[in-house]
Design an enzyme around this catalytic site. Structure first.
Site, PDB file in Angstrom:
ATOM      1  N   GLU A 183       0.870  -1.184   0.000  1.00 55.19           N
ATOM      2  CA  GLU A 183       0.000   0.000   0.000  1.00 55.19           C
ATOM      3  C   GLU A 183       0.901   1.225   0.000  1.00 55.19           C
ATOM      4  O   GLU A 183       1.777   1.360   0.867  1.00 55.19           O
ATOM      5  CB  GLU A 183      -0.932   0.054   1.216  1.00 55.19           C
ATOM      6  CG  GLU A 183      -1.891   1.255   1.114  1.00 55.19           C
ATOM      7  CD  GLU A 183      -2.791   1.495   2.329  1.00 55.19           C
ATOM      8  OE1 GLU A 183      -3.653   2.392   2.239  1.00 55.19           O
ATOM      9  OE2 GLU A 183      -2.620   0.823   3.356  1.00 55.19           O
TER      10      GLU A 183
ATOM     11  N   GLU B 129     -11.425   6.399   4.787  1.00 55.19           N
ATOM     12  CA  GLU B 129     -12.716   5.949   4.256  1.00 55.19           C
ATOM     13  C   GLU B 129     -13.786   6.000   5.348  1.00 55.19           C
ATOM     14  O   GLU B 129     -14.910   6.457   5.100  1.00 55.19           O
ATOM     15  CB  GLU B 129     -12.557   4.518   3.729  1.00 55.19           C
ATOM     16  CG  GLU B 129     -13.760   3.976   2.988  1.00 55.19           C
ATOM     17  CD  GLU B 129     -13.430   2.659   2.287  1.00 55.19           C
ATOM     18  OE1 GLU B 129     -12.276   2.194   2.366  1.00 55.19           O
ATOM     19  OE2 GLU B 129     -14.334   2.090   1.666  1.00 55.19           O
TER      20      GLU B 129
ATOM     21  N   ASP C 106     -12.564   9.534  -2.150  1.00 54.49           N
ATOM     22  CA  ASP C 106     -13.846  10.242  -2.192  1.00 54.49           C
ATOM     23  C   ASP C 106     -13.689  11.532  -3.001  1.00 54.49           C
ATOM     24  O   ASP C 106     -14.635  12.296  -3.137  1.00 54.49           O
ATOM     25  CB  ASP C 106     -14.328  10.611  -0.772  1.00 54.49           C
ATOM     26  CG  ASP C 106     -13.476  11.707  -0.174  1.00 54.49           C
ATOM     27  OD1 ASP C 106     -12.245  11.673  -0.375  1.00 54.49           O
ATOM     28  OD2 ASP C 106     -14.028  12.615   0.471  1.00 54.49           O
TER      29      ASP C 106
ATOM     30  N   LYS D  90      -3.456  21.434  -7.520  1.00 55.03           N
ATOM     31  CA  LYS D  90      -2.914  22.367  -8.527  1.00 55.03           C
ATOM     32  C   LYS D  90      -2.369  21.587  -9.736  1.00 55.03           C
ATOM     33  O   LYS D  90      -1.657  20.593  -9.556  1.00 55.03           O
ATOM     34  CB  LYS D  90      -1.782  23.196  -7.916  1.00 55.03           C
ATOM     35  CG  LYS D  90      -2.281  24.164  -6.869  1.00 55.03           C
ATOM     36  CD  LYS D  90      -1.188  25.077  -6.382  1.00 55.03           C
ATOM     37  CE  LYS D  90      -1.791  26.020  -5.363  1.00 55.03           C
ATOM     38  NZ  LYS D  90      -0.923  26.321  -4.262  1.00 55.03           N
TER      39      LYS D  90
ATOM     40  N   THR E  70     -10.514   1.906   5.052  1.00 57.12           N
ATOM     41  CA  THR E  70      -9.302   2.565   5.539  1.00 57.12           C
ATOM     42  C   THR E  70      -9.739   3.601   6.588  1.00 57.12           C
ATOM     43  O   THR E  70     -10.931   3.882   6.750  1.00 57.12           O
ATOM     44  CB  THR E  70      -8.546   3.274   4.394  1.00 57.12           C
ATOM     45  OG1 THR E  70      -9.181   4.527   4.131  1.00 57.12           O
ATOM     46  CG2 THR E  70      -8.511   2.445   3.125  1.00 57.12           C
ATOM     47  N   GLU E  71      -8.752   4.186   7.248  1.00 54.72           N
ATOM     48  CA  GLU E  71      -9.076   5.195   8.258  1.00 54.72           C
ATOM     49  C   GLU E  71      -9.821   6.384   7.615  1.00 54.72           C
ATOM     50  O   GLU E  71     -10.840   6.848   8.113  1.00 54.72           O
ATOM     51  CB  GLU E  71      -7.772   5.659   8.889  1.00 54.72           C
ATOM     52  CG  GLU E  71      -7.985   6.465  10.119  1.00 54.72           C
ATOM     53  CD  GLU E  71      -6.669   6.907  10.744  1.00 54.72           C
ATOM     54  OE1 GLU E  71      -5.601   6.430  10.338  1.00 54.72           O
ATOM     55  OE2 GLU E  71      -6.738   7.760  11.635  1.00 54.72           O
TER      56      GLU E  71
ATOM     57  N   ASP F  65      -3.206  11.713  -1.543  1.00 50.36           N
ATOM     58  CA  ASP F  65      -3.255  13.182  -1.520  1.00 50.36           C
ATOM     59  C   ASP F  65      -3.649  13.696  -2.914  1.00 50.36           C
ATOM     60  O   ASP F  65      -3.087  13.257  -3.914  1.00 50.36           O
ATOM     61  CB  ASP F  65      -1.890  13.750  -1.121  1.00 50.36           C
ATOM     62  CG  ASP F  65      -1.540  13.382   0.322  1.00 50.36           C
ATOM     63  OD1 ASP F  65      -2.460  13.060   1.095  1.00 50.36           O
ATOM     64  OD2 ASP F  65      -0.347  13.408   0.667  1.00 50.36           O
TER      65      ASP F  65
END
Ligand code: SAM
Length: 213
Positions: free
Chosen positions: A43, A194, A153, A121, A191-192, A117
């Site tokens: 991951e 999520e 998301d 930009k 995941t955390e 992340d």
């Protein structure tokens, strides 16, 4: 992710058995190192490692390696491992930009990218973990038949990723814009991030893809 400098985190990582060091030396030798023929799943940008730890519990037949750029984040995963030690999970503190220095061609069976992340930009597009620059790195290290699973998301990041995969001529196996209200949610490990976004009601997008083999 909000980063806080955790005092002593570098030292803690250096001394921890779950955090792998001098990993460039393992390039081309991961199978010998584990010596059990089990596949390797990684991951990239694993944060505090909740997702990977759950998978490692569920799948003792797989080796999991979590990659995280920041010591202050990784150290939280290492602390969790003390509470619940698992033999099939390891961590590397590194920038995934250098992933091809750590894994040889075909050494990785699966790559997870979760809530990466967004780098909104345009001039930072190449830093996104699903940019064509990163796809080229993944193509180098993935085994024939290997796949990548990506969840987010963030709709602009997801749309960008769908396009990058298409432009690279890769194969899309699954694409959903609302994982939690789809048939693909069965067996989903959250995941955390999520968990946070689902609690807020944000739809979760998921893309599963691979290079042409
Ligand atoms: N995957 C976790 C989840 O879903 O809960 C954490 C998501 S968090 C938004 C993104 C994580 O990726 C951060 O911990 C960040 O430090 C890490 N990260 C971002 N760019 C990275 C890179 N180039 N190499 C390694 N880790 C990276």
């Amino acid at each position: 992710m909000r980063l806080r400098n955790v005092k002593g985190s570098r030292e803690e990582i250096a001394a921890n058995e779950y955090s792998l060091k001098e990993v460039e030396k393992n390039k081309g030798h991961w199978a010998e190192l584990f010596a059990d023929g089990k596949p390797i799943h990684i991951e990239i940008g694993m944060g505090k490692g909740k997702f990977l730890m759950k998978l490692a519990e569920l799948h003792p037949e797989i080796h999991y390696i979590g990659i995280e750029k920041y010591s202050s984040v990784l150290v939280r995963a290492l602390e969790k491992m003390e509470e619940n030690p698992l033999p099939n999970i390891h961590f590397i503190r590194m920038d995934a930009e250098n992933i091809v220095d750590v894994f040889e061609k075909g050494e990785v069976d699966k790559i997870y990218l979760n809530f990466s992340d967004p780098w909104p930009k345009d001039r930072h597009a190449k830093r996104r973990l699903t940019s064509k620059q990163f796809l080229a790195r993944y193509e180098t290290i993935l085994k024939k038949g290997g796949i990548i699973e990506f969840k987010t998301d963030n709709r602009p990041l997801f749309d960008f990723s769908v396009e990058e995969v298409k432009e690279a001529g890769w194969v899309t196996e699954l694409c959903t814009y609302d994982l939690h209200n789809s048939e693909y949610v069965e067996g989903n490990v959250m995941t955390e991030y999520e968990e946070k976004f689902v609690a807020k009601g944000n739809p979760i997008c998921k893309l599963v893809f691979h290079p042409v083999y």
